[in-house]
Write an enzyme that holds these catalytic residues in place. Structure first.
Site, PDB file in Angstrom:
ATOM      1  N   ARG A   1       3.887  -0.295  -4.865  1.00 36.37           N
ATOM      2  CA  ARG A   1       3.609  -0.844  -3.528  1.00 36.37           C
ATOM      3  C   ARG A   1       2.263  -1.557  -3.461  1.00 36.37           C
ATOM      4  O   ARG A   1       1.932  -2.188  -2.457  1.00 36.37           O
ATOM      5  CB  ARG A   1       3.626   0.281  -2.488  1.00 36.37           C
ATOM      6  CG  ARG A   1       4.950   0.973  -2.377  1.00 36.37           C
ATOM      7  CD  ARG A   1       4.866   2.073  -1.345  1.00 36.37           C
ATOM      8  NE  ARG A   1       4.706   1.527  -0.016  1.00 36.37           N
ATOM      9  CZ  ARG A   1       5.704   1.213   0.794  1.00 36.37           C
ATOM     10  NH1 ARG A   1       6.938   1.407   0.411  1.00 36.37           N
ATOM     11  NH2 ARG A   1       5.478   0.719   1.984  1.00 36.37           N
TER      12      ARG A   1
ATOM     13  N   GLU B   1       7.994 -14.751 -10.780  1.00 35.36           N
ATOM     14  CA  GLU B   1       7.190 -13.618 -10.307  1.00 35.36           C
ATOM     15  C   GLU B   1       6.724 -12.704 -11.419  1.00 35.36           C
ATOM     16  O   GLU B   1       5.686 -12.070 -11.289  1.00 35.36           O
ATOM     17  CB  GLU B   1       7.893 -12.839  -9.193  1.00 35.36           C
ATOM     18  CG  GLU B   1       9.151 -12.130  -9.596  1.00 35.36           C
ATOM     19  CD  GLU B   1       9.814 -11.425  -8.420  1.00 35.36           C
ATOM     20  OE1 GLU B   1       9.125 -10.871  -7.569  1.00 35.36           O
ATOM     21  OE2 GLU B   1      11.057 -11.430  -8.371  1.00 35.36           O
TER      22      GLU B   1
ATOM     23  N   ASN C   1      -1.902   1.936   5.849  1.00 37.77           N
ATOM     24  CA  ASN C   1      -1.065   0.829   5.397  1.00 37.77           C
ATOM     25  C   ASN C   1      -0.748   0.009   6.637  1.00 37.77           C
ATOM     26  O   ASN C   1      -0.279   0.566   7.628  1.00 37.77           O
ATOM     27  CB  ASN C   1       0.214   1.402   4.761  1.00 37.77           C
ATOM     28  CG  ASN C   1       1.242   0.336   4.460  1.00 37.77           C
ATOM     29  OD1 ASN C   1       0.921  -0.837   4.348  1.00 37.77           O
ATOM     30  ND2 ASN C   1       2.492   0.750   4.317  1.00 37.77           N
ATOM     31  N   GLY C   2      -1.018  -1.308   6.582  1.00 36.24           N
ATOM     32  CA  GLY C   2      -0.766  -2.158   7.739  1.00 36.24           C
ATOM     33  C   GLY C   2      -1.980  -3.029   7.997  1.00 36.24           C
ATOM     34  O   GLY C   2      -2.865  -3.143   7.143  1.00 36.24           O
TER      35      GLY C   2
ATOM     36  N   TRP D   1      -2.792  -2.591  -1.793  1.00 35.29           N
ATOM     37  CA  TRP D   1      -2.498  -4.009  -1.977  1.00 35.29           C
ATOM     38  C   TRP D   1      -3.400  -4.719  -0.975  1.00 35.29           C
ATOM     39  O   TRP D   1      -3.224  -4.580   0.232  1.00 35.29           O
ATOM     40  CB  TRP D   1      -1.024  -4.287  -1.678  1.00 35.29           C
ATOM     41  CG  TRP D   1      -0.612  -5.696  -1.950  1.00 35.29           C
ATOM     42  CD1 TRP D   1      -0.210  -6.216  -3.147  1.00 35.29           C
ATOM     43  CD2 TRP D   1      -0.537  -6.774  -1.004  1.00 35.29           C
ATOM     44  NE1 TRP D   1       0.095  -7.546  -3.001  1.00 35.29           N
ATOM     45  CE2 TRP D   1      -0.090  -7.916  -1.711  1.00 35.29           C
ATOM     46  CE3 TRP D   1      -0.810  -6.898   0.357  1.00 35.29           C
ATOM     47  CZ2 TRP D   1       0.089  -9.161  -1.096  1.00 35.29           C
ATOM     48  CZ3 TRP D   1      -0.632  -8.132   0.969  1.00 35.29           C
ATOM     49  CH2 TRP D   1      -0.184  -9.240   0.238  1.00 35.29           C
TER      50      TRP D   1
ATOM     51  N   HIS E   1      18.009 -37.232  -7.220  1.00 36.87           N
ATOM     52  CA  HIS E   1      17.287 -37.737  -6.049  1.00 36.87           C
ATOM     53  C   HIS E   1      15.785 -37.514  -6.162  1.00 36.87           C
ATOM     54  O   HIS E   1      15.078 -37.562  -5.159  1.00 36.87           O
ATOM     55  CB  HIS E   1      17.840 -37.089  -4.773  1.00 36.87           C
ATOM     56  CG  HIS E   1      19.286 -37.421  -4.541  1.00 36.87           C
ATOM     57  ND1 HIS E   1      19.716 -38.692  -4.246  1.00 36.87           N
ATOM     58  CD2 HIS E   1      20.405 -36.652  -4.621  1.00 36.87           C
ATOM     59  CE1 HIS E   1      21.034 -38.697  -4.122  1.00 36.87           C
ATOM     60  NE2 HIS E   1      21.474 -37.464  -4.355  1.00 36.87           N
TER      61      HIS E   1
ATOM     62  N   LYS F   1       5.884  -4.297  -3.875  1.00 38.88           N
ATOM     63  CA  LYS F   1       7.322  -4.150  -3.676  1.00 38.88           C
ATOM     64  C   LYS F   1       7.752  -4.314  -2.218  1.00 38.88           C
ATOM     65  O   LYS F   1       8.698  -5.003  -1.915  1.00 38.88           O
ATOM     66  CB  LYS F   1       7.737  -2.775  -4.190  1.00 38.88           C
ATOM     67  CG  LYS F   1       9.226  -2.496  -4.098  1.00 38.88           C
ATOM     68  CD  LYS F   1       9.975  -3.220  -5.174  1.00 38.88           C
ATOM     69  CE  LYS F   1      11.473  -3.010  -5.090  1.00 38.88           C
ATOM     70  NZ  LYS F   1      12.182  -4.098  -5.767  1.00 38.88           N
TER      71      LYS F   1
ATOM     72  N   GLU G   1      17.593 -17.597  -7.252  1.00 40.11           N
ATOM     73  CA  GLU G   1      17.173 -16.246  -7.595  1.00 40.11           C
ATOM     74  C   GLU G   1      16.661 -16.191  -9.047  1.00 40.11           C
ATOM     75  O   GLU G   1      15.648 -15.534  -9.330  1.00 40.11           O
ATOM     76  CB  GLU G   1      18.340 -15.278  -7.373  1.00 40.11           C
ATOM     77  CG  GLU G   1      18.096 -13.843  -7.769  1.00 40.11           C
ATOM     78  CD  GLU G   1      16.874 -13.193  -7.114  1.00 40.11           C
ATOM     79  OE1 GLU G   1      16.299 -13.772  -6.185  1.00 40.11           O
ATOM     80  OE2 GLU G   1      16.487 -12.101  -7.566  1.00 40.11           O
TER      81      GLU G   1
ATOM     82  N   LYS H   1      12.884 -14.959 -10.072  1.00 45.00           N
ATOM     83  CA  LYS H   1      12.692 -13.830 -10.995  1.00 45.00           C
ATOM     84  C   LYS H   1      11.724 -14.204 -12.098  1.00 45.00           C
ATOM     85  O   LYS H   1      10.800 -13.481 -12.434  1.00 45.00           O
ATOM     86  CB  LYS H   1      14.051 -13.478 -11.586  1.00 45.00           C
ATOM     87  CG  LYS H   1      14.601 -12.147 -11.638  1.00 45.00           C
ATOM     88  CD  LYS H   1      14.672 -11.199 -10.529  1.00 45.00           C
ATOM     89  CE  LYS H   1      13.831 -11.354  -9.331  1.00 45.00           C
ATOM     90  NZ  LYS H   1      14.271 -10.722  -8.149  1.00 45.00           N
TER      91      LYS H   1
ATOM     92  N   CYS I   1       0.850  -1.173   0.000  1.00 45.44           N
ATOM     93  CA  CYS I   1       0.000   0.000   0.000  1.00 45.44           C
ATOM     94  C   CYS I   1       0.896   1.238   0.000  1.00 45.44           C
ATOM     95  O   CYS I   1       1.897   1.290   0.711  1.00 45.44           O
ATOM     96  CB  CYS I   1      -0.944   0.103   1.195  1.00 45.44           C
ATOM     97  SG  CYS I   1      -2.146  -1.220   1.256  1.00 45.44           S
TER      98      CYS I   1
END
Ligand code: F6R
Length: 598
Positions: free
Chosen positions: A27, A478, A100-101, A74, A494, A593, A471, A475, A2
């Protein structure tokens, strides 16, 4: 998560709010809204969808006024919808609030309010606070917000305006970021400094429990009991242009391309023994009994790289931990331990909680963070800033590289017996090596065409190449929404080898020269099952080149530096695959983000 923006001053708030929201959209982008007071009326406009939907809706609207607030969401409580979008308001539409929260006790609060016949339009926790503000109104906005805040459990950065006091904005923070930008007779509020940098570079980073009252472009800071407090004004040296796309289609692409220059900044002034920019010197480092590297997502993957380095140079055990898990178990952390917390934003909730755990157990905490003045930077005992500039693309690229280089610098300063086999002179060549590595882009663009329609892609590597594989896979997942999985190359046999069939793409990085033969054998195993192999390495492996379907040749460098530059082709693979598939690269679905919720 947010984005929050606020303005008080002589200018019209609407363009400032919308511009700030476009800089904060990374965000959260489920919905957006604004609230403006023009002295006589409170206008609230909000829309589900990306910010552009709100902008289109407002295009012919003339909204004047001197104070305003804006929000990009968000979703946590309730689906993305017009009703659940912020700002929220009370039953009389006297108060508007953005938040936000997460308010953890909102359900209990709501029940009390419902029993008193208050009504609710949304499913959010924030609306409960809006209603509570009108219920507890004392005639003074600061006092009312502080009183209501005393009853809140959870996390918040919240900003409130009311038609009952049309010149005033009150904001407060508990665990969610909130920055005050100080201009000439104008004041800005934002979730991060990059959103208001074009207006001022003077920032105050609010601390937990801080509240601010803003009137006519002036501010005063208070604690929750309304005692006046002071906080230092910090000057931010980021350029506005660094937070812009500069002609590129995507922030992520721009951020990949600028890695050579930004890494120059990461290493500047840190290539000499005894450099004051390295926060913990060798003598201090040698006293630690154990290192805990704690982080989330990409930053966690960077930590996997650090583990080998620190174990090698200090000869002490290093444990790399996912912050979201670490905080809920009972790790045996001692007071002679070092916690290294890694974070681009410095605001990730799980990493903050893990840092508290480390501190509560008496260990020294070193934060590797990018955002100056962020919560982690302030909580830590020592800080090493990444200095890679604002990272706007949701998929982290340059900050990840900065995290690798930051850890390499630390390790190099602690490398009493030159175990890393990389000199400061070689590290000074990194910007040049990165520039050369970026030249692989045209080849990767072509390769991407042969894998963008696949469903599953595997990334393999040994040693530090496994950290890179993790990584590379994240990438791709997402931003392209393809299924990607990282495996230590020796682990394939395995179990996962069963999934390799004709045409399955397997991406392998082979920067670990001492493991090249072993890696090549693992590639042979997947080739024998029909895999389509994309290998990344330098000129030292003829055999691997021969058996791969595509071989991406990177410049020659020492093993450690080869590993660092090998992430570049993996970043390009993710970018070009997603771009070919027309995905929303800077704003991937379901993500945001800065993850300031649990
Ligand atoms: C992925 C990504 C995330 C972040 C994670 C931690 O590209 O960016 O996985 O790495 O959310 O964020 P920070 O580094 O801000 O703590």
């Amino acid at each position: 998560m947010c984005g929050i923006i606020g303005y008080s001053g002589q200018r019209k708030p609407l363009p400032i709010l919308l511009d700030g929201l476009s800089r904060l959209e990374y965000r959260g982008y489920d919905s957006a809204g604004i609230a403006i007071i023009d002295g006589e009326s409170l206008t609230i406009e909000k829309k589900e969808g990306k910010l552009q939907v709100l902008k289109d809706h407002l295009v012919d609207k003339e909204i004047n006024g001197n104070i305003g607030i804006g929000h990009t969401r968000w979703a946590t409580h309730g689906v993305p919808s017009d009703e659940n979008a912020h700002p929220h308001y009370d039953n009389n539409q006297d108060f508007a609030i953005i938040h936000n929260g997460i308010i953890e006790n909102y359900a209990e609060m709501k029940e009390v309010l419902l029993n008193e016949n208050y009504e609710f339009k949304s499913e959010t926790d924030t609306e409960v606070v809006a209603v509570e503000l009108s219920r507890q109104w004392t005639g003074n906005l600061l006092e009312t917000v502080c009183n209501v805040a005393k009853g809140l459990e959870g996390t918040y950065a919240l900003v409130v305006i009311t038609i009952k006091d049309p010149e005033t904005i009150v904001a407060g923070r508990m665990m969610s970021p909130l920055v005050l930008g100080v201009g000439e007779d104008e004041v800005f509020l934002a979730s991060d400094s990059a959103a208001i940098l074009e207006h001022t570079n003077k920032m105050i980073f609010l601390e937990n429990g801080d509240f601010v009252e803003i009137k006519n472009g002036q501010y005063q800071l208070f604690d929750i009991d309304m005692n006046e407090i002071t906080r230092e004004v910090q000057l931010i040296d980021w350029e506005v242009s660094e937070a812009e796309k500069s002609g590129h289609d995507h922030f992520m692409y721009k951020e990949i391309l600028e890695q050579s220059e930004v890494i120059e900044r990461t290493i500047t002034g840190r290539l000499e023994l005894g450099s004051e920019q390295i926060p913990i010197d060798l003598e201090h480092a040698k006293k630690f009994e154990k290192i805990w590297i704690v982080a989330c997502g990409t930053a966690y993957h960077a930590g996997l790289f650090g583990k080998d380095l620190f174990e090698k140079v200090l000869g002490i055990p290093v444990s790399v931990e996912l912050a979201s898990e670490f905080r809920y178990r009972e790790p045996i952390v001692g007071k002679n331990d070092l916690g290294i917390v890694i974070s681009q934003s410095g605001e990730t909730m799980d990493t903050i909680a893990a840092t508290e755990l480390l501190k509560d157990n008496g260990s020294h905490v070193l934060a590797l963070v990018n955002v100056v003045g962020s919560s982690l930077a302030r909580m830590a005992d020592s800080v090493l800033y990444l200095h890679v500039g604002p990272e706007i693309g949701v998929a982290s690229t340059k900050a990840y590289l900065g995290m690798l280089v930051g850890q390499l610098l630390l390790a190099k300063h602690w490398d009493e017996f030159n175990k890393l086999e990389t000199s400061f002179d070689e590290i000074s060549e990194l910007p040049f090596l990165i520039k050369k590595a970026l030249e692989c882009e045209p080849q990767i663009k072509e390769i991407s065409k042969s894998i963008n329609d696949k469903k599953d892609i595997y990334f393999i590597g040994r040693g530090l190449d496994y950290a890179l594989a993790a990584e590379g896979a994240l990438k791709l997942k997402e931003i392209s929404y393809l299924h990607a999985e990282a495996l230590a190359a020796g682990e394939l046999k395995h179990g996962t080898l069963a999934l390799i069939e004709k045409g399955t793409p397997v991406v392998v990085t082979a920067s670990q020269h001492h493991l090249l033969d072993k890696t090549t054998s693992n590639v042979q195993e997947v080739k024998a099952r029909g895999a389509y192999v994309i290998a990344i390495g330098d000129n030292s492996s003829k055999k691997l080149q021969d058996i791969s379907d595509n071989y991406v040749t990177l410049p020659e460098a020492s093993e450690m530096l080869s590993t660092i530059i090998s992430i570049i082709p993996l970043q390009f693979i993710a970018y070009h695959v997603a771009n070919l598939n027309g995905e929303s690269i800077d704003q991937p679905r379901n993500l945001a983000k800065s993850v300031t919720v649990e």
